[in-house]
Design a protein around this motif. Structure first.
Motif, PDB file in Angstrom:
ATOM      1  N   MET A   1      39.810  56.047  44.247  1.00  0.00           N
ATOM      2  CA  MET A   1      40.171  54.750  44.795  1.00  0.00           C
ATOM      3  C   MET A   1      38.917  53.936  45.134  1.00  0.00           C
ATOM      4  N   LYS A   2      37.727  54.379  44.676  1.00  0.00           N
ATOM      5  CA  LYS A   2      36.491  53.668  45.004  1.00  0.00           C
ATOM      6  C   LYS A   2      36.422  52.323  44.295  1.00  0.00           C
ATOM      7  N   ASP A   3      36.887  52.241  43.081  1.00  0.00           N
ATOM      8  CA  ASP A   3      36.813  50.999  42.331  1.00  0.00           C
ATOM      9  C   ASP A   3      38.163  50.287  42.412  1.00  0.00           C
ATOM     10  N   TYR A   8      43.442  47.741  40.574  1.00  0.00           N
ATOM     11  CA  TYR A   8      44.236  46.526  40.380  1.00  0.00           C
ATOM     12  C   TYR A   8      44.580  46.343  38.911  1.00  0.00           C
ATOM     13  N   ARG A   9      43.574  46.436  38.044  1.00  0.00           N
ATOM     14  CA  ARG A   9      43.827  46.252  36.608  1.00  0.00           C
ATOM     15  C   ARG A   9      44.816  47.280  36.073  1.00  0.00           C
ATOM     16  N   GLN A  13      50.337  45.244  36.795  1.00  0.00           N
ATOM     17  CA  GLN A  13      51.506  44.934  35.963  1.00  0.00           C
ATOM     18  C   GLN A  13      52.722  45.752  36.397  1.00  0.00           C
ATOM     19  N   THR A  14      52.528  47.009  36.750  1.00  0.00           N
ATOM     20  CA  THR A  14      53.630  47.856  37.213  1.00  0.00           C
ATOM     21  C   THR A  14      54.213  47.320  38.509  1.00  0.00           C
ATOM     22  N   GLN A  34      50.232  40.054  44.837  1.00  0.00           N
ATOM     23  CA  GLN A  34      48.928  39.802  45.460  1.00  0.00           C
ATOM     24  C   GLN A  34      48.905  40.330  46.895  1.00  0.00           C
ATOM     25  N   GLU A  35      49.980  40.097  47.632  1.00  0.00           N
ATOM     26  CA  GLU A  35      50.057  40.574  49.013  1.00  0.00           C
ATOM     27  C   GLU A  35      50.056  42.105  49.061  1.00  0.00           C
ATOM     28  N   THR A  36      50.687  42.730  48.065  1.00  0.00           N
ATOM     29  CA  THR A  36      50.709  44.193  47.994  1.00  0.00           C
ATOM     30  C   THR A  36      49.298  44.746  47.909  1.00  0.00           C
ATOM     31  N   PHE A  37      48.486  44.167  47.026  1.00  0.00           N
ATOM     32  CA  PHE A  37      47.121  44.670  46.876  1.00  0.00           C
ATOM     33  C   PHE A  37      46.265  44.330  48.098  1.00  0.00           C
TER      34      PHE A  37
END
Length: 162
Positions: A1-3, A8-9, A13-14, A34-37
């Motif tokens: 999860m460092k990058d 996101y990429r 889409q999922t 967007q809010e999820t990320f």
């Protein structure tokens, strides 16, 4: 999860398709994605790796969708002079939507998890692999569950037994 950019990429889409299957509005799905990320970045320290990243993100997305619904329910008061959109005719609209509404009613009557799998596949456009990832199951499980739900819809009767 460092990058996080790579995360996101890989999963945007999922998450977007999952949210689109829930809200059926591309703009709302995009905003909630967007809010999820954003929420995922804020709570990254709580991700313990006990599930796939896509499952964790979709859980965040689901909670944000529920928050959105609660907020929308509080704000449903219409102004007295609201303009209603013009439609060709009420009869044409009723005829074209009656088939869709009937199908949606029948899908809604499906027992879980079939209902959610059918929604994600038919209305969200998710692949069986993506559905399996979102729900923490296998691609084969998603295929079989979708097939069984589809067969129940063909039969016309949906009992709430599992």
């Amino acid at each position: 999860m460092k990058d996080l950019d790579a995360v996101y990429r890989q999963h945007a889409q999922t998450v977007y398709k999952f949210l689109l299957s829930q809200c059926r509005d591309p703009q709302t799905a995009e905003e909630l994605t967007q809010e999820t990320f954003y929420q995922a970045v804020r709570s990254i320290d709580r991700f313990d790796g006990s599930c796939k990243v896509s499952v964790w993100l979709c859980q965040i997305a689901k909670h944000l969708w529920y928050q959105h619904l609660r907020k929308a329910n509080r704000e449903t008061a219409l102004p007295e002079e609201a303009e209603l959109p013009l439609v060709p005719s009420a009869e044409e609209e009723a005829v074209s939507r009656s088939g869709q509404l009937d199908l949606l009613r029948r899908v809604h009557e499906l027992p879980e998890p079939g209902r959610e799998v059918v929604y994600l596949r038919a209305f969200g456009g998710l692949s069986f692999r993506e559905i399996g990832d979102v729900l923490g199951k296998t691609e084969t499980w998603a295929r079989v569950t979708f097939y069984r739900g589809k067969e129940r819809l063909k039969q016309g009767g949906c009992n709430n037994e599992k």
